[in-house]
Design a protein around this motif. Structure first.
Motif, mmCIF file in Angstrom:
data_model
loop_
_atom_site.group_PDB
_atom_site.id
_atom_site.type_symbol
_atom_site.label_atom_id
_atom_site.label_comp_id
_atom_site.label_asym_id
_atom_site.label_seq_id
_atom_site.Cartn_x
_atom_site.Cartn_y
_atom_site.Cartn_z
ATOM 1 N N HIS A 127 0.931 -1.008 -0.008
ATOM 2 C CA HIS A 127 0.056 0.245 0.004
ATOM 3 C C HIS A 127 1.010 1.346 -0.156
ATOM 4 O O HIS A 127 1.708 1.542 1.024
ATOM 5 C CB HIS A 127 -0.710 -0.142 1.249
ATOM 6 C CG HIS A 127 -1.814 -1.196 1.199
ATOM 7 N ND1 HIS A 127 -2.704 -1.748 0.420
ATOM 8 C CD2 HIS A 127 -2.014 -2.079 2.419
ATOM 9 C CE1 HIS A 127 -3.243 -2.734 0.805
ATOM 10 N NE2 HIS A 127 -2.952 -2.931 2.117
ATOM 11 N N PRO A 132 -4.305 2.439 -0.588
ATOM 12 C CA PRO A 132 -4.434 0.976 -0.666
ATOM 13 C C PRO A 132 -4.384 0.434 -2.071
ATOM 14 O O PRO A 132 -4.591 1.070 -2.846
ATOM 15 C CB PRO A 132 -5.785 0.876 -0.229
ATOM 16 C CG PRO A 132 -6.119 2.153 0.567
ATOM 17 C CD PRO A 132 -5.383 3.032 -0.165
ATOM 18 N N TYR A 151 0.487 -8.279 2.851
ATOM 19 C CA TYR A 151 0.467 -6.626 2.513
ATOM 20 C C TYR A 151 1.528 -5.903 3.317
ATOM 21 O O TYR A 151 1.498 -6.021 4.413
ATOM 22 C CB TYR A 151 -0.874 -5.961 2.523
ATOM 23 C CG TYR A 151 -1.760 -6.292 1.692
ATOM 24 C CD1 TYR A 151 -1.816 -5.771 0.377
ATOM 25 C CD2 TYR A 151 -3.029 -7.153 1.999
ATOM 26 C CE1 TYR A 151 -2.767 -6.017 -0.691
ATOM 27 C CE2 TYR A 151 -3.829 -7.324 1.104
ATOM 28 C CZ TYR A 151 -3.973 -6.710 -0.397
ATOM 29 O OH TYR A 151 -4.853 -7.141 -1.160
ATOM 30 N N ALA A 153 2.342 -2.872 4.605
ATOM 31 C CA ALA A 153 1.529 -1.695 4.903
ATOM 32 C C ALA A 153 1.949 -0.756 5.667
ATOM 33 O O ALA A 153 1.674 -0.218 6.883
ATOM 34 C CB ALA A 153 -0.036 -2.238 5.596
ATOM 35 N N CYS A 156 0.731 2.793 6.648
ATOM 36 C CA CYS A 156 -0.670 2.716 6.767
ATOM 37 C C CYS A 156 -1.309 2.832 8.039
ATOM 38 O O CYS A 156 -2.505 2.592 8.200
ATOM 39 C CB CYS A 156 -1.320 1.497 5.784
ATOM 40 S SG CYS A 156 -1.154 1.319 4.224
ATOM 41 N N TYR A 161 -10.193 1.432 4.827
ATOM 42 C CA TYR A 161 -10.637 1.352 3.338
ATOM 43 C C TYR A 161 -12.163 0.838 3.502
ATOM 44 O O TYR A 161 -12.328 -0.133 3.940
ATOM 45 C CB TYR A 161 -9.646 0.282 2.425
ATOM 46 C CG TYR A 161 -10.215 0.401 1.018
ATOM 47 C CD1 TYR A 161 -10.333 1.250 0.076
ATOM 48 C CD2 TYR A 161 -10.573 -1.031 0.655
ATOM 49 C CE1 TYR A 161 -10.659 1.091 -1.154
ATOM 50 C CE2 TYR A 161 -10.993 -1.248 -0.442
ATOM 51 C CZ TYR A 161 -11.346 -0.001 -1.583
ATOM 52 O OH TYR A 161 -11.693 -0.255 -2.820
ATOM 53 N N ILE A 166 -7.517 -1.086 6.891
ATOM 54 C CA ILE A 166 -6.748 -1.556 5.911
ATOM 55 C C ILE A 166 -5.806 -2.835 6.444
ATOM 56 O O ILE A 166 -5.426 -3.796 5.528
ATOM 57 C CB ILE A 166 -5.523 -0.483 5.439
ATOM 58 C CG1 ILE A 166 -5.246 -1.019 3.967
ATOM 59 C CG2 ILE A 166 -4.346 -0.561 6.235
ATOM 60 C CD1 ILE A 166 -6.206 -1.053 2.907
ATOM 61 N N SER A 173 -1.146 -8.535 7.166
ATOM 62 C CA SER A 173 -0.662 -7.147 6.865
ATOM 63 C C SER A 173 0.499 -6.987 8.026
ATOM 64 O O SER A 173 0.513 -7.271 8.949
ATOM 65 C CB SER A 173 -1.843 -6.419 7.015
ATOM 66 O OG SER A 173 -2.643 -6.315 5.955
ATOM 67 N N THR A 272 -11.210 5.764 0.672
ATOM 68 C CA THR A 272 -10.182 5.471 1.642
ATOM 69 C C THR A 272 -10.219 6.733 2.373
ATOM 70 O O THR A 272 -10.194 8.106 2.032
ATOM 71 C CB THR A 272 -8.724 5.755 0.781
ATOM 72 O OG1 THR A 272 -8.724 4.481 -0.097
ATOM 73 C CG2 THR A 272 -7.596 5.543 1.668
#
Length: 358
Positions: A127, A132, A151, A153, A156, A161, A166, A173, A272
């Motif tokens: 991301h 995202p 992910y 992230a 983030c 999202y 996220i 993640s 987002t």
């Protein structure tokens, strides 16, 4: 100097009050009360069911790849920090790059299926700058081909999202709590997972595989955070609304005062709630970028070419040509963004950029 970012530090006495708790107990690591308290606060704030704090933001990616990579091919993005690709190679897997969307800058989900082979074991997507990926499309592809989704992230913290954290997307993640990040523990990170069984494997993997002091669930490594790091997180935590508010003021100023006739900013994906973690700016050419960077540095203003270079071009990945990522990487820079930037600072930055690009 006006750096690209500056670590937010809470009042020292507030940090020291948390350190004293650890000091009084003489318990500095191995998941003491500060770490447990911080994990619970983060679960509540981020609306996630499972999270384990780690000692940095890269090792959660390595742990996930150890569990799911199986020495295979990992479909990934060339536009990310080097840790993403490095973790793949470090865990004896092979990165297979897929080019990026020219506006969102995330992996182009329409190109993923063409890269899947019988050796593919997972998708590792980033991301980008808190923006995202197309998580719905990636989930459908992974389900169709029986692949795991990881992910990166790192950027983030606090991003939502479609009204969900996220961190609730993908099989795993990860996030970074590095000192330069929105929320930080000095150095640190976390891994998130909705599936209790997978989270159990992630958890014991971060603590040498322990099942109690004398038994083991399986293979593990030391990814535990210290109480001193957790103390920093707890001291930062009450300031999160202030941090995001102040950073939003900076991004709003850039949006309102830069002349975008020959510039572009990142397009935030629809639905987002963004966290204002970075302010990337795209120039029409690398020549213009370098000219602007030189003039900014004359005024002691230090932006960062981030992400650069495109990861398919570094010596240990040996990736195919990725024309969009390589073009973006050569023309993008992140502008200063942190709590404490003054209007005078911002005016100076925008005036220099507008003068050289208008």
């Amino acid at each position: 100097m006006i750096p690209v970012t500056k670590t937010f530090l809470p009042p020292q006495e507030e940090y020291n009050s948390y350190v004293k708790r650890a000091w009084d107990k003489a318990w500095l690591t191995n998941r003491g009360e500060l770490t447990l308290e911080l994990e619970q606060k983060l679960k509540d704030y981020l609306s996630v069911s499972n999270l384990t704090i780690t000692n940095n933001g890269t090792i959660p990616i390595q742990i996930a790849l150890k569990l799911f990579g199986k020495g295979g091919e990992i479909i990934t993005t060339p536009f990310s920090y080097v840790a993403t690709s490095a973790a793949i190679v470090w865990e004896n897997c092979k990165p297979i790059f897929v080019d990026i969307h020219p506006e969102y800058l995330t992996i182009d989900e329409t190109k993923i299926e063409a890269a899947i082979t019988p050796k593919t074991t997972a998708i590792l997507a980033t991301h980008v700058f808190g923006n995202p990926c197309h998580v719905t499309a990636i989930e459908a592809i992974a389900k169709k081909h029986d692949l795991k989704v990881i992910y990166d992230a790192a950027h983030c913290f606090g991003v939502k999202y479609k009204n969900q954290s996220i961190f609730n997307f993908g099989d795993v993640s990860t996030c970074s709590f590095h000192a330069t990040k929105l929320f930080h523990t000095g150095e640190g990170g976390a891994m998130f997972c909705n599936d209790d069984k997978i989270h159990h494997r992630l958890f014991y993997s971060h603590n040498f595989g322990h099942n109690g002091p004398l038994e083991f669930h399986g293979l593990g490594i030391n990814a535990k955070i210290s109480e001193l790091q957790s103390a920093m997180g707890l001291a930062i935590f009450p300031y999160m609304e202030h941090i995001i508010y102040e950073r939003k003021k900076v991004t709003d100023f850039y949006n309102e005062n830069l002349n975008f006739s020959n510039l572009k900013s990142i397009k935030i994906r629809e639905n987002t709630d963004w966290n204002h973690s970075y302010y990337p700016l795209l120039f029409d050419s690398e020549t213009t970028l370098l000219k602007v960077q030189e003039e900014l540095q004359k005024e002691n203003i230090v932006p960062r070419r981030y992400f650069y270079p495109s990861l398919n071009t570094i010596n240990y990945t040996k990736g195919d040509v990725m024309p969009i990522s390589e073009s973006i990487a050569s023309r993008i820079v992140c502008l200063p963004l942190y709590v404490g930037l003054t209007r005078e600072d911002l005016e100076k930055i925008t005036q220099i950029i507008n003068k050289l690009t208008s």
